[in-house]
Motif scaffolding. Structure first.
Motif, PDB file in Angstrom:
ATOM      1  N   HIS A  61      39.304  19.489  44.897  1.00 13.45           N
ATOM      2  CA  HIS A  61      40.771  19.610  44.984  1.00 13.45           C
ATOM      3  C   HIS A  61      41.431  19.044  43.735  1.00 13.45           C
ATOM      4  O   HIS A  61      40.759  18.486  42.868  1.00 13.45           O
ATOM      5  N   ASP A  65      41.987  11.919  40.598  1.00 15.63           N
ATOM      6  CA  ASP A  65      40.723  11.174  40.706  1.00 15.63           C
ATOM      7  C   ASP A  65      39.543  12.114  40.965  1.00 15.63           C
ATOM      8  O   ASP A  65      38.398  11.682  41.042  1.00 15.63           O
ATOM      9  N   HIS A  66      39.814  13.420  41.084  1.00 15.75           N
ATOM     10  CA  HIS A  66      38.757  14.436  41.235  1.00 15.75           C
ATOM     11  C   HIS A  66      38.740  15.433  40.065  1.00 15.75           C
ATOM     12  O   HIS A  66      37.697  15.977  39.740  1.00 15.75           O
ATOM     13  N   ASP A 181      37.727  15.215  49.623  1.00 14.58           N
ATOM     14  CA  ASP A 181      38.484  14.286  50.453  1.00 14.58           C
ATOM     15  C   ASP A 181      38.817  14.992  51.760  1.00 14.58           C
ATOM     16  O   ASP A 181      39.328  16.107  51.744  1.00 14.58           O
ATOM     17  N   HIS A 401      43.952  10.931  54.259  1.00 17.21           N
ATOM     18  CA  HIS A 401      42.516  10.764  54.487  1.00 17.21           C
ATOM     19  C   HIS A 401      42.208  10.507  55.954  1.00 17.21           C
ATOM     20  O   HIS A 401      42.896   9.718  56.601  1.00 17.21           O
ATOM     21  N   HIS A 425      33.260   7.609  47.494  1.00 17.52           N
ATOM     22  CA  HIS A 425      34.719   7.545  47.606  1.00 17.52           C
ATOM     23  C   HIS A 425      35.165   6.519  48.642  1.00 17.52           C
ATOM     24  O   HIS A 425      35.956   6.812  49.545  1.00 17.52           O
TER      25      HIS A 425
END
Ligand code: ZN
Ligand code: ZN
Length: 457
Positions: A61, A65-66, A181, A401, A425
């Motif tokens: 996604h 942070d990805h 996530d 999340h 993660h």
């Protein structure tokens, strides 16, 4: 297949895992580290392998942070395909450029204010971000697609942000799932996480591996309270929020509170060129909406706009907010207060006890957001020690999340054939207890992985 964990291993940020299959190297995510500035900076600059050795990237996604180090990978020589969903590609188009822009202007700001220090250089530039976009290849949900190394990928809606996916990869013998996530049922705007088929191995996030979220419905009431109390003092409400997802959710909730006349109609601003672009992207991808939001659109209402709300694109407009009199609400990224315009709002407003800072998402260790949340009385903003007198509140109800219970039930359909789970993660305090729970619930071994660890599947 061979897996090497490079990022989001023993921590939350910097998601990056390498999968080797039949001599091909596939990268799962290429995210940015956030946290203690110097340390994150160093980790971000050091790619743990030659960029040219990577044949393809599969991206879960658009969150930075990805996805945030893709332009660096390209700058260092990667020129393979990047497979992800169409909505993720559109989000990355704004987000990677925005990240580059922030890196460029933060470096310029630091160089202006600390002319005697070593010159700050941006991690990458706008040109690197632009060079990344042509490499993206759209892959729709539930459409098996051949990538490199004899692998086929198929993605499922992860219910985390617009376009987010969980991915199953197979070489015909072994099936590996990568959760990306994992979102939660009932979040505004997007659909619920989809179930995945049975697999042999699972790489799963563990952000809230030991915790339980409050019910989602409480968010509206909590937001109402905070708005009323702050405005009652004549203060400003600063809401640091991710430009993608969280901003649009907060806007929806404020829209609802205003419609129901539960809060006074003070001026409200979404201060971020990125949030402006991203909101456009949201409007362009109704195929990702849940039924409720789709219905909103059908009735001709704009879920992301109303009379009291202004979107601020230009920096001039943002600066003007500092001089505005009377109470107002400003939503501005970044969500963890690490960069972006919210830093200026914080610098100008945390010193005044009338004001409130409302934290709206997960705050990684050592970020400014985490420091505010844990009640630090003096924080450094742009390197300048700044006293915190404003009220600091958090709104965890909107977390994108899954919590521990939700992760356990999300993974269930995969468990009949599952041999091992790799937990990524998540900080140790979260992944440890989750590993124990997975073993107790499904009798499957779960390993909280550490950076650099290698596993043969
Ligand atoms: Zn995310
Ligand atoms: Zn993440």
């Amino acid at each position: 297949m061979r897996l090497t964990f490079h990022g989001a291993a023993g921590g939350v940020t910097g998601s990056q895992h390498k999968l080797e299959s039949n001599g091909a190297n596939i990268l799962l995510d290429c995210g940015m580290f956030q946290g203690r500035r110097k340390e994150a900076e160093k980790k971000n600059r050091e790619m743990p392998f030659p960029a040219r050795s990577i044949d393809a990237v599969v991206l879960s996604h658009a969150h930075i942070d990805h996805s945030g180090r893709l332009p660096l990978l390209v700058q260092e020589g990667f020129h393979g395909p990047i497979y992800t969903t169409p909505a993720t590609i559109d989000l990355c188009a704004s987000m990677l450029r925005d990240t580059a822009h922030i890196a460029e202007s933060d470096a310029a700001f630091v160089n202006r204010h600390h002319p005697d220090d070593e010159r700050a250089e941006p991690l990458y530039t706008m040109a690197d971000a632009d060079a990344t976009m042509p490499l993206f290849r759209p892959v729709e949900y539930r459409t098996p697609t051949e990538i490199a190394g004899g692998l086929t990928m198929e993605s499922y809606d992860a219910g985390h942000i617009l376009g987010s996916s969980s991915i199953v990869l197979t070489d015909g013998k072994t099936r590996l799932a990568f959760s990306g996530d994992v979102g939660r049922p009932g979040l505004p705007i997007i659909r619920d996480p989809e179930p995945l088929p049975p697999v042999d191995y699972l790489i799963m996030e563990s952000t809230y591996g030991s915790r339980k979220h409050p019910q989602e419905g409480e968010a509206l009431g909590r937001l109402e309270e905070v708005v009323k109390r702050t405005i009652g003092r004549g203060g400003r409400l600063i809401i640091p929020a991710f430009a993608v997802g969280r901003t649009q959710q907060i806007v929806l909730l404020l829209h609802q509170l205003i419609d129901e006349q539960r809060i006074p109609a003070v001026p409200m601003f979404v201060d971020s060129p990125l949030a402006v672009d991203v909101t456009k992207t949201f409007r362009a991808h109704p195929e990702c909406f849940d039924e409720e939001t789709a219905r909103y659109l059908k009735e001709g209402a704009d879920p992301f706009g109303f009379k009291r709300l202004s979107y601020v694109r230009e920096a001039e407009g943002s600066k003007k907010l500092n001089d505005l009199r009377g109470p107002f609400i400003v939503i501005s990224p970044s969500g963890m207060c690490e960069a972006g315009r919210v830093l200026h709002h914080l610098m100008h407003n945390v010193g005044d006890p009338k004001n409130t800072v409302l934290i709206t998402g997960y705050q990684a260790e050592n970020t400014l957001g985490r420091k505010l949340l844990t009640g630090m009385k003096t924080v450094r903003i742009f390197g300048i020690p700044t006293e915190v007198r404003a009220e600091v509140q958090s709104l965890n109800e909107l977390s994108g999340h899954a919590d521990a219970d939700e992760l356990i039930s999300w993974m269930k359909p995969m468990t009949p054939t599952l041999k091992r789970v790799f937990l990524v993660h998540g900080e140790k305090e979260e992944s440890g207890p989750l590993a124990a729970r997975i073993l107790a619930t499904y009798g499957v071994e779960a390993i909280p992985v550490a950076p650099g660890q290698i596993y043969d599947l």
